[in-house]
Design a protein around this motif. Structure first.
Motif, mmCIF file in Angstrom:
data_model
loop_
_atom_site.group_PDB
_atom_site.id
_atom_site.type_symbol
_atom_site.label_atom_id
_atom_site.label_comp_id
_atom_site.label_asym_id
_atom_site.label_seq_id
_atom_site.Cartn_x
_atom_site.Cartn_y
_atom_site.Cartn_z
ATOM 1 N N ASN A 1 0.810 -1.222 0.000
ATOM 2 C CA ASN A 1 0.000 0.000 0.000
ATOM 3 C C ASN A 1 0.842 1.270 0.000
ATOM 4 O O ASN A 1 0.713 2.112 0.886
ATOM 5 C CB ASN A 1 -0.974 0.012 1.184
ATOM 6 C CG ASN A 1 -1.877 -1.201 1.198
ATOM 7 O OD1 ASN A 1 -2.266 -1.697 0.146
ATOM 8 N ND2 ASN A 1 -2.197 -1.696 2.366
ATOM 9 N N TYR B 1 4.560 3.149 3.384
ATOM 10 C CA TYR B 1 3.998 1.819 3.195
ATOM 11 C C TYR B 1 3.461 1.290 4.523
ATOM 12 O O TYR B 1 3.796 1.811 5.590
ATOM 13 C CB TYR B 1 5.076 0.853 2.663
ATOM 14 C CG TYR B 1 5.617 1.249 1.320
ATOM 15 C CD1 TYR B 1 5.047 0.778 0.140
ATOM 16 C CD2 TYR B 1 6.702 2.113 1.220
ATOM 17 C CE1 TYR B 1 5.545 1.153 -1.096
ATOM 18 C CE2 TYR B 1 7.208 2.492 -0.015
ATOM 19 C CZ TYR B 1 6.627 2.002 -1.163
ATOM 20 O OH TYR B 1 7.117 2.372 -2.387
ATOM 21 N N ASN B 2 2.696 0.232 4.414
ATOM 22 C CA ASN B 2 2.134 -0.438 5.588
ATOM 23 C C ASN B 2 1.430 0.564 6.503
ATOM 24 O O ASN B 2 1.742 0.675 7.689
ATOM 25 C CB ASN B 2 3.214 -1.225 6.338
ATOM 26 C CG ASN B 2 3.781 -2.368 5.518
ATOM 27 O OD1 ASN B 2 3.472 -2.521 4.345
ATOM 28 N ND2 ASN B 2 4.618 -3.174 6.121
ATOM 29 N N ASP B 3 0.524 1.311 5.937
ATOM 30 C CA ASP B 3 -0.269 2.315 6.658
ATOM 31 C C ASP B 3 0.597 3.357 7.356
ATOM 32 O O ASP B 3 0.312 3.780 8.473
ATOM 33 C CB ASP B 3 -1.206 1.634 7.669
ATOM 34 C CG ASP B 3 -2.211 0.715 6.989
ATOM 35 O OD1 ASP B 3 -2.713 1.093 5.909
ATOM 36 O OD2 ASP B 3 -2.495 -0.375 7.528
#
Length: 131
Positions: free
Chosen positions: A56, A73-75
Motif C-alpha cells: 500500500n 507503506y504499511n499504513d
C-alpha cells in the motif's frame, strides 16, 4: 589376485565419485537460496518496497526533505525515500545530521520507521544489491 585388487579399487573409486557428487548437489541448492536473497533489483523505491514485502505505497511530500521520490507503506509505518546520492541532503542523513533520521541508507535510498524499528527489515534492506 590382480583382478580382485583392480575390482576393489574400481569399486572404491565409484563409491568416492558417487559420495562427492551427492555433496555438491546439496551445496548447489544452498547457493540457489542465497542467490535468491541477494538477487539484484532495480534502484527505485518501488522495487525496494516489493523486495521488502511492503504494501500500500502512497506518495509523501518527499520534495520538502530534498528527495527525488518518496512513499510510505504499511499504513505509514515504513517510509522509503530516494535521493541523489551526491546531494547535501543525503550526505547529511548519512552523517546523522538534520531532521531526517534514517534507520538505514544505501546508494541514495533510505528507510525509516515512524514507530519501532524492524531490525529484520533493516538487515534485509542493507543486503540489497542494485543493478
Amino acid at each position: 589376485m590382480k583382478k580382485l585388487t583392480t575390482l576393489l579399487l574400481s569399486a572404491l573409486l565409484c563409491f568416492g565419485l558417487f559420495a562427492c557428487s551427492g555433496g555438491s548437489d546439496s551445496s548447489a541448492g544452498n547457493n540457489s537460496a542465497e542467490n535468491a536473497d541477494t538477487a539484484k533489483i532495480e534502484k527505485n523505491i518501488d522495487a525496494v518496497a516489493d523486495h521488502l514485502g511492503l504494501k500500500n505505497g502512497s506518495e509523501t511530500a518527499y520534495s520538502t526533505i530534498g528527495a527525488k521520490a518518496g512513499k510510505e507503506y504499511n499504513d505509514g509505518a515504513v517510509e522509503l525515500y530516494e535521493f541523489d546520492a551526491d546531494s547535501a541532503e543525503y550526505e547529511a542523513i548519512t552523517k546523522g545530521e538534520g531532521s531526517v533520521k534514517a534507520a538505514a541508507y544505501k546508494d541514495g535510498i533510505i528507510i525509516l520507521f515512524t514507530g519501532d524499528t524492524d531490525q529484520d527489515m533493516v538487515d534485509k534492506f542493507k543486503a540489497i544489491e542494485f543493478k
